[in-house]
Design a protein around this motif. Structure first.
Motif, mmCIF file in Angstrom:
data_model
loop_
_atom_site.group_PDB
_atom_site.id
_atom_site.type_symbol
_atom_site.label_atom_id
_atom_site.label_comp_id
_atom_site.label_asym_id
_atom_site.label_seq_id
_atom_site.Cartn_x
_atom_site.Cartn_y
_atom_site.Cartn_z
ATOM 1 N N ARG A 53 0.691 -1.080 -0.007
ATOM 2 C CA ARG A 53 -0.261 -0.003 -0.042
ATOM 3 C C ARG A 53 0.772 1.050 0.125
ATOM 4 O O ARG A 53 0.599 2.243 -0.809
ATOM 5 C CB ARG A 53 -0.971 0.038 1.261
ATOM 6 N N ARG A 54 1.919 1.472 0.800
ATOM 7 C CA ARG A 54 2.787 2.301 0.863
ATOM 8 C C ARG A 54 3.705 2.547 -0.611
ATOM 9 O O ARG A 54 3.732 3.576 -0.898
ATOM 10 C CB ARG A 54 3.683 2.228 1.944
ATOM 11 N N GLY A 55 3.987 1.440 -0.838
ATOM 12 C CA GLY A 55 4.628 1.565 -2.394
ATOM 13 C C GLY A 55 3.835 2.313 -3.339
ATOM 14 O O GLY A 55 4.450 3.111 -4.279
ATOM 15 N N MET A 56 2.411 1.657 -3.554
ATOM 16 C CA MET A 56 1.597 2.341 -4.313
ATOM 17 C C MET A 56 1.459 3.875 -4.285
ATOM 18 O O MET A 56 1.362 4.555 -5.224
ATOM 19 C CB MET A 56 0.307 1.579 -4.552
ATOM 20 N N ALA A 57 1.018 4.193 -2.848
ATOM 21 C CA ALA A 57 0.907 5.502 -2.333
ATOM 22 C C ALA A 57 2.287 6.482 -2.682
ATOM 23 O O ALA A 57 2.081 7.661 -3.514
ATOM 24 C CB ALA A 57 0.887 5.726 -1.019
ATOM 25 N N GLY A 58 3.492 5.754 -2.537
ATOM 26 C CA GLY A 58 4.838 6.473 -3.063
ATOM 27 C C GLY A 58 4.952 6.613 -4.284
ATOM 28 O O GLY A 58 5.507 7.721 -4.799
ATOM 29 N N ALA A 59 4.267 5.725 -5.348
ATOM 30 C CA ALA A 59 4.546 5.789 -6.303
ATOM 31 C C ALA A 59 3.907 6.915 -7.343
ATOM 32 O O ALA A 59 4.321 7.747 -7.977
ATOM 33 C CB ALA A 59 4.350 4.535 -7.507
ATOM 34 N N MET A 60 2.556 7.125 -6.693
ATOM 35 C CA MET A 60 1.774 8.255 -7.126
ATOM 36 C C MET A 60 2.451 9.489 -6.669
ATOM 37 O O MET A 60 2.267 10.416 -7.538
ATOM 38 C CB MET A 60 0.396 8.025 -6.556
ATOM 39 N N ILE A 61 2.908 9.554 -5.480
ATOM 40 C CA ILE A 61 3.404 10.869 -5.241
ATOM 41 C C ILE A 61 4.772 11.111 -5.762
ATOM 42 O O ILE A 61 5.125 12.349 -6.018
ATOM 43 C CB ILE A 61 3.559 10.858 -3.363
ATOM 44 N N ALA A 62 5.530 10.120 -6.067
ATOM 45 C CA ALA A 62 6.893 10.121 -6.853
ATOM 46 C C ALA A 62 6.337 10.961 -8.261
ATOM 47 O O ALA A 62 7.230 11.805 -8.660
ATOM 48 C CB ALA A 62 7.473 9.016 -7.001
ATOM 49 N N TRP A 63 5.247 10.844 -8.809
ATOM 50 C CA TRP A 63 4.996 11.209 -10.054
ATOM 51 C C TRP A 63 4.682 12.899 -10.076
ATOM 52 O O TRP A 63 5.288 13.445 -10.859
ATOM 53 C CB TRP A 63 3.615 10.598 -10.849
ATOM 54 N N VAL A 64 4.070 13.209 -8.932
ATOM 55 C CA VAL A 64 3.976 14.720 -8.462
ATOM 56 C C VAL A 64 5.233 15.120 -8.216
ATOM 57 O O VAL A 64 5.606 16.417 -8.660
ATOM 58 C CB VAL A 64 2.812 14.508 -7.486
ATOM 59 N N SER A 65 5.950 14.598 -7.406
ATOM 60 C CA SER A 65 7.273 15.245 -6.936
ATOM 61 C C SER A 65 8.267 15.421 -7.927
ATOM 62 O O SER A 65 8.764 16.407 -8.131
ATOM 63 C CB SER A 65 7.844 14.226 -5.585
ATOM 64 N N PHE A 66 8.752 14.420 -8.450
ATOM 65 C CA PHE A 66 9.973 14.153 -9.381
ATOM 66 C C PHE A 66 9.435 14.717 -10.546
ATOM 67 O O PHE A 66 10.094 15.643 -11.448
ATOM 68 C CB PHE A 66 10.430 12.909 -9.698
#
Length: 300
Positions: free
Chosen positions: A227-240
């Motif tokens: 779950r954290r991995g999927m959330a982190g991936a979506m946030i990474a798209w916004v961040s990076f």
């Protein structure tokens, strides 16, 4: 939308959008860091995030954007190398020293080196007030790391090794910021670079995490890790993605400095969401970080 971004690049409106994107990226990066804090092994957490990035990014890269041309593909291959090195240093730093000590050191080292690199490669030269802002921001981050260190039970040998990896990570932040900025600027379609970037640079850590999982299992629970991995991936798209688009629309140095206000957002998240104690010294240092970013923005 790609044409809109290309047409805005280098204009006053583009600079305003770059500022907004860099601040959005800073907030997302603070959430990204908080997501990785504490509960899971840093190698497994990064592997879970990257595996989710592959799932999210592959359809976009393969079917929704133009494929990269030769020069863009070369830049993407270089990005794979640089980002793998960065992720390794961060995981090694988190493994040896506390997140609250390591994170400000990594983020505080990056802006100063990035501004120097942008000056040499893109001929983006800072005014004296902007240089003062960069120095103030970086110094305040280092002092924040020292303040956080005083609150930790310190393993001196582990701390020294962790700080060495953190400084290396900060230098690699500067390298990848300049490299990615050059890559997205030379790509005919910025979203081609973004989609393929997230797909290709995510291929490495799931393999490392799989070997680690075989040895250690998943302390903290496999469900939480996914779950954290999927959330982190979506946030990474916004961040990076946000900061790379900011460097496409405006100055690389300004975007890099604004993104490091993520340290302020991280402290605010810790205060209001995680229930951490901030205290007057951290508040002052957060104010100095924000002041440094403002000086960079108004000093140009």
């Amino acid at each position: 939308m790609s044409d809109w971004i290309i047409n805005l690049s280098g204009t006053p409106a583009g600079a305003a959008w770059a500022t907004a994107l860099a601040l959005m990226s800073a907030l997302a990066h603070a959430v990204f860091g908080a997501l990785q804090k504490g509960r899971h092994d840093p190698w497994l957490m990064r592997g879970s995030i990257d595996a989710s990035l592959i799932v999210i990014s592959a359809p976009v890269a393969l079917f929704m954007v133009p494929w990269p041309n030769g020069p863009t593909f070369v830049m993407l291959l270089g990005a794979m190398v640089v980002h793998f090195a960065y992720k390794m240093t961060v995981a090694l730093a988190y493994e040896r020293a506390a997140y609250t000590v390591v994170y400000p050191v990594i983020r505080g080292t990056g802006p100063l080196v990035t501004v120097i690199g942008a000056s040499l490669l893109f001929h983006e030269h800072f005014a004296p007030l902007q240089w003062a802002g960069v120095v103030l921001l970086s110094a305040a981050m280092m002092m924040l790391a020292l303040r956080n260190m005083s609150a930790e039970q310190v393993d001196l040998r582990g701390l020294k090794i962790g700080l060495l990896w953190a400084f290396a990570g900060g230098i690699l932040v500067a390298i990848y910021t300049v490299w990615d900025a050059y890559g997205i600027r030379q790509s005919p379609d910025p979203f081609t670079f973004l989609a393929w970037f997230f797909f290709l640079t995510a291929l490495d850590f799931p393999i490392l995490a799989a070997f680690r999982y075989r040895r250690t299992g998943a302390p903290g629970g496999i469900g939480s890790l996914i779950r954290r991995g999927m959330a982190g991936a979506m946030i990474a798209w916004v961040s990076f993605g946000g900061v790379m688009l900011a460097t496409r629309l405006g100055g690389v140095g300004e975007a890099a400095v604004l993104r490091e206000t993520s340290t302020v957002f991280a402290a605010l998240i810790g205060w209001f969401v995680l229930g951490e104690t901030v205290g007057p010294r951290r508040l002052i240092l957060m104010g100095l970080i924000a002041l440094g970013a403002v000086m960079v923005q108004v000093g140009g």
